[in-house]
Design an enzyme around this catalytic site. Structure first.
Site, PDB file in Angstrom:
ATOM      1  N   ARG A 107      -1.493  -0.822   4.164  1.00 19.40           N
ATOM      2  CA  ARG A 107      -1.018  -1.237   2.849  1.00 19.40           C
ATOM      3  C   ARG A 107      -1.745  -2.490   2.353  1.00 19.40           C
ATOM      4  O   ARG A 107      -2.008  -2.634   1.150  1.00 19.40           O
ATOM      5  CB  ARG A 107       0.493  -1.491   2.939  1.00 19.40           C
ATOM      6  CG  ARG A 107       1.193  -1.703   1.611  1.00 19.40           C
ATOM      7  CD  ARG A 107       2.691  -1.512   1.758  1.00 19.40           C
ATOM      8  NE  ARG A 107       3.383  -1.779   0.521  1.00 19.40           N
ATOM      9  CZ  ARG A 107       4.145  -2.861   0.299  1.00 19.40           C
ATOM     10  NH1 ARG A 107       4.300  -3.758   1.269  1.00 19.40           N
ATOM     11  NH2 ARG A 107       4.758  -3.038  -0.847  1.00 19.40           N
ATOM     12  N   HIS A 154      -3.419  -2.778  -1.299  1.00 16.41           N
ATOM     13  CA  HIS A 154      -3.028  -3.799  -2.273  1.00 16.41           C
ATOM     14  C   HIS A 154      -4.179  -4.749  -2.590  1.00 16.41           C
ATOM     15  O   HIS A 154      -4.221  -5.327  -3.675  1.00 16.41           O
ATOM     16  CB  HIS A 154      -1.814  -4.575  -1.755  1.00 16.41           C
ATOM     17  CG  HIS A 154      -0.521  -3.846  -1.963  1.00 16.41           C
ATOM     18  ND1 HIS A 154       0.613  -4.451  -2.477  1.00 16.41           N
ATOM     19  CD2 HIS A 154      -0.191  -2.552  -1.747  1.00 16.41           C
ATOM     20  CE1 HIS A 154       1.582  -3.562  -2.551  1.00 16.41           C
ATOM     21  NE2 HIS A 154       1.121  -2.405  -2.114  1.00 16.41           N
ATOM     22  N   VAL A 174      -6.573  -4.847  -6.814  1.00 20.12           N
ATOM     23  CA  VAL A 174      -6.608  -6.074  -7.617  1.00 20.12           C
ATOM     24  C   VAL A 174      -7.996  -6.697  -7.497  1.00 20.12           C
ATOM     25  O   VAL A 174      -8.354  -7.242  -6.460  1.00 20.12           O
ATOM     26  CB  VAL A 174      -5.539  -7.077  -7.139  1.00 20.12           C
ATOM     27  CG1 VAL A 174      -5.560  -8.329  -8.014  1.00 20.12           C
ATOM     28  CG2 VAL A 174      -4.155  -6.429  -7.155  1.00 20.12           C
ATOM     29  N   GLY A 221     -10.689  -5.415  -6.867  1.00 17.10           N
ATOM     30  CA  GLY A 221     -11.557  -4.724  -5.928  1.00 17.10           C
ATOM     31  C   GLY A 221     -11.311  -5.160  -4.491  1.00 17.10           C
ATOM     32  O   GLY A 221     -10.507  -6.042  -4.204  1.00 17.10           O
ATOM     33  N   ASN A 244       4.208  -7.789  -3.889  1.00 12.00           N
ATOM     34  CA  ASN A 244       3.816  -8.293  -2.575  1.00 12.00           C
ATOM     35  C   ASN A 244       4.825  -9.230  -1.937  1.00 12.00           C
ATOM     36  O   ASN A 244       4.901  -9.327  -0.705  1.00 12.00           O
ATOM     37  CB  ASN A 244       2.473  -9.021  -2.672  1.00 12.00           C
ATOM     38  CG  ASN A 244       1.347  -8.121  -3.149  1.00 12.00           C
ATOM     39  OD1 ASN A 244       1.388  -6.913  -2.961  1.00 12.00           O
ATOM     40  ND2 ASN A 244       0.338  -8.714  -3.774  1.00 12.00           N
ATOM     41  N   PRO A 303       0.830  -0.129  -8.207  1.00  8.10           N
ATOM     42  CA  PRO A 303       1.885   0.791  -8.663  1.00  8.10           C
ATOM     43  C   PRO A 303       3.260   0.393  -8.128  1.00  8.10           C
ATOM     44  O   PRO A 303       3.404  -0.005  -6.965  1.00  8.10           O
ATOM     45  CB  PRO A 303       1.449   2.138  -8.077  1.00  8.10           C
ATOM     46  CG  PRO A 303      -0.019   2.000  -7.848  1.00  8.10           C
ATOM     47  CD  PRO A 303      -0.239   0.565  -7.484  1.00  8.10           C
ATOM     48  N   HIS A 309       2.196   7.323   2.883  1.00  7.79           N
ATOM     49  CA  HIS A 309       3.627   7.078   3.020  1.00  7.79           C
ATOM     50  C   HIS A 309       4.265   7.931   4.110  1.00  7.79           C
ATOM     51  O   HIS A 309       5.479   8.014   4.209  1.00  7.79           O
ATOM     52  CB  HIS A 309       4.342   7.306   1.679  1.00  7.79           C
ATOM     53  CG  HIS A 309       4.096   6.213   0.694  1.00  7.79           C
ATOM     54  ND1 HIS A 309       4.572   6.245  -0.601  1.00  7.79           N
ATOM     55  CD2 HIS A 309       3.412   5.042   0.801  1.00  7.79           C
ATOM     56  CE1 HIS A 309       4.192   5.153  -1.241  1.00  7.79           C
ATOM     57  NE2 HIS A 309       3.484   4.408  -0.413  1.00  7.79           N
ATOM     58  N   ASP A 350       9.143   8.190   5.982  1.00  8.40           N
ATOM     59  CA  ASP A 350       9.177   9.567   6.468  1.00  8.40           C
ATOM     60  C   ASP A 350      10.212   9.627   7.592  1.00  8.40           C
ATOM     61  O   ASP A 350       9.976   9.153   8.696  1.00  8.40           O
ATOM     62  CB  ASP A 350       7.788   9.964   6.988  1.00  8.40           C
ATOM     63  CG  ASP A 350       7.758  11.330   7.662  1.00  8.40           C
ATOM     64  OD1 ASP A 350       8.808  11.997   7.718  1.00  8.40           O
ATOM     65  OD2 ASP A 350       6.684  11.724   8.139  1.00  8.40           O
ATOM     66  N   THR A 398       8.967  11.955  11.035  1.00  7.59           N
ATOM     67  CA  THR A 398       8.042  11.388  12.033  1.00  7.59           C
ATOM     68  C   THR A 398       7.607  10.004  11.534  1.00  7.59           C
ATOM     69  O   THR A 398       6.457   9.821  11.122  1.00  7.59           O
ATOM     70  CB  THR A 398       6.816  12.303  12.232  1.00  7.59           C
ATOM     71  OG1 THR A 398       6.214  12.560  10.943  1.00  7.59           O
ATOM     72  CG2 THR A 398       7.211  13.623  12.864  1.00  7.59           C
TER      73      THR A 398
END
Length: 338
Positions: free
Chosen positions: A67, A71, A75, A77, A99, A168, A198, A254, A257
């Site tokens: 993640r 992230h 922003v 690049g 964040n 997002p 995810h 999830d 798993t």
């Protein structure tokens, strides 16, 4: 004659390098494979070992490192701007809404950077560390591995406003997600493939409360929920996340798993069991049906998902990279060099 042979050999070698059998990224930008082969030959091994130790201590860290890379790239690049702390004229992206109290893994990156600085001072960028750590984190949890194109340099600034604008939100509509990804040069196919990340990690109650108590969302699935699978799932989420309070309670993205990188994410959203609202809209708001076809394909074929995920990760990792003399190689990932 010997000199001529050497020159011919060099010409052939250079031709190979720049036309497919060497290390340049064709049509994707000035990044290279084996970038640190001479400069810091143990760089990838140092990152891999550090990530393995971190994930062994905390399995959730795999998702956190993945993640971080996401992230960062969304922003300005893939330039490690997300790692900068607030000081001087810099307002840290860590303080932005998407964040704050959410991103993790900064200490792991610090540890990796410490070892790399000992081995090869001011050589390996923090941006490259994020790209390598994301790859290794996925592979450690059973997902695919891939060759990471390297040579990124680190930003001299952060963008607090950019982090608020371009990352997002967990309750985004499908239309908003498509726009967010398009702003980064990523298409709908990339959106669907990268959403599969995810399959790892957890989210805070604050991120999925709206999805649990949305009457319209519930109605859509309960209408066809003959065996009450979705109803049961909603009750579990409500027990974790009440209408108010307990904002920081965690639920796995999830439930099937939670610690393994696989294709269960797509099976989940087909049943209305995506944890975030932005997961389920891939199915519920796809009026054309093209995204749904892709979701079904990944749900049916894990190898296909892995191949698409790798392609999109490489593409994402090349967003607006700083190379050559741009930016710098930070000595410490939290601060620009003095």
């Amino acid at each position: 004659m010997e000199n001529i042979r050497r020159r011919m050999f060099l010409i052939v070698l250079l031709t190979m390098v720049f036309h497919g059998t060497g290390t340049s990224v064709e049509d994707d930008g000035p990044l290279f494979l084996d970038y640190y082969k001479e400069k810091c030959p143990l760089a990838e091994e140092i990152v891999r070992r550090s990530v393995a130790i971190a994930v062994a201590k905390d399995p959730r860290m795999a998702a956190s490192l993945l993640r971080l890379h996401f992230h960062d790239c969304f922003v300005m690049g893939c330039d490690a701007s997300v790692l900068l702390d607030s000081y001087g004229g810099i307002v840290s992206e860590k303080q932005a809404g998407p964040n704050l109290d959410s991103l993790r893994g900064f200490e792991v990156v610090d540890e990796i950077k410490y070892h790399l600085e000992e081995a090869c001072p001011t050589t390996v960028s923090c941006a490259d560390i994020l790209a390598l750590a994301a790859r290794d984190a996925v592979a450690l949890r059973g997902g695919p591995s891939w060759n990471v194109w390297l040579g990124r340099r680190d930003s001299l600034e952060a963008s607090f406003s950019g982090a608020n604008q371009f990352i997002p939100a967990p309750n985004s509509s499908l239309e908003t997600l498509i726009v967010n990804f398009k702003q980064q040069g990523l298409d709908v196919g990339d959106l669907v493939a990268l959403s599969g990340s995810h399959t790892l990690g957890r989210a805070r109650c604050l991120s999925f409360r709206q999805r649990v108590y949305d009457v319209n969302f519930r109605g859509k699935y309960e209408l066809y929920d003959k065996y009450k699978r979705y109803t049961t799932f909603r009750r579990i989420l409500r027990s974790i996340c009440p209408k108010s309070g307990r904002d920081d309670e965690l639920a796995p993205l999830d439930f099937q798993t939670p610690a393994r990188f696989d294709n269960h994410y797509y099976l989940n959203i087909l049943q209305g069991k995506g944890l975030l609202g932005s997961d389920n809209v891939l199915v519920t708001q796809d009026h054309e049906g093209e995204i749904l076809k892709q979701v079904w394909a990944y749900a049916s074929d894990e190898k296909l998902f892995f191949a698409s995920f790798v392609k999109s990760m490489i593409k994402m990792g090349n967003i607006n990279t700083l190379t050559g003399n741009e930016g710098e190689i930070r000595k410490h990932c939290r601060f620009v060099n003095a």
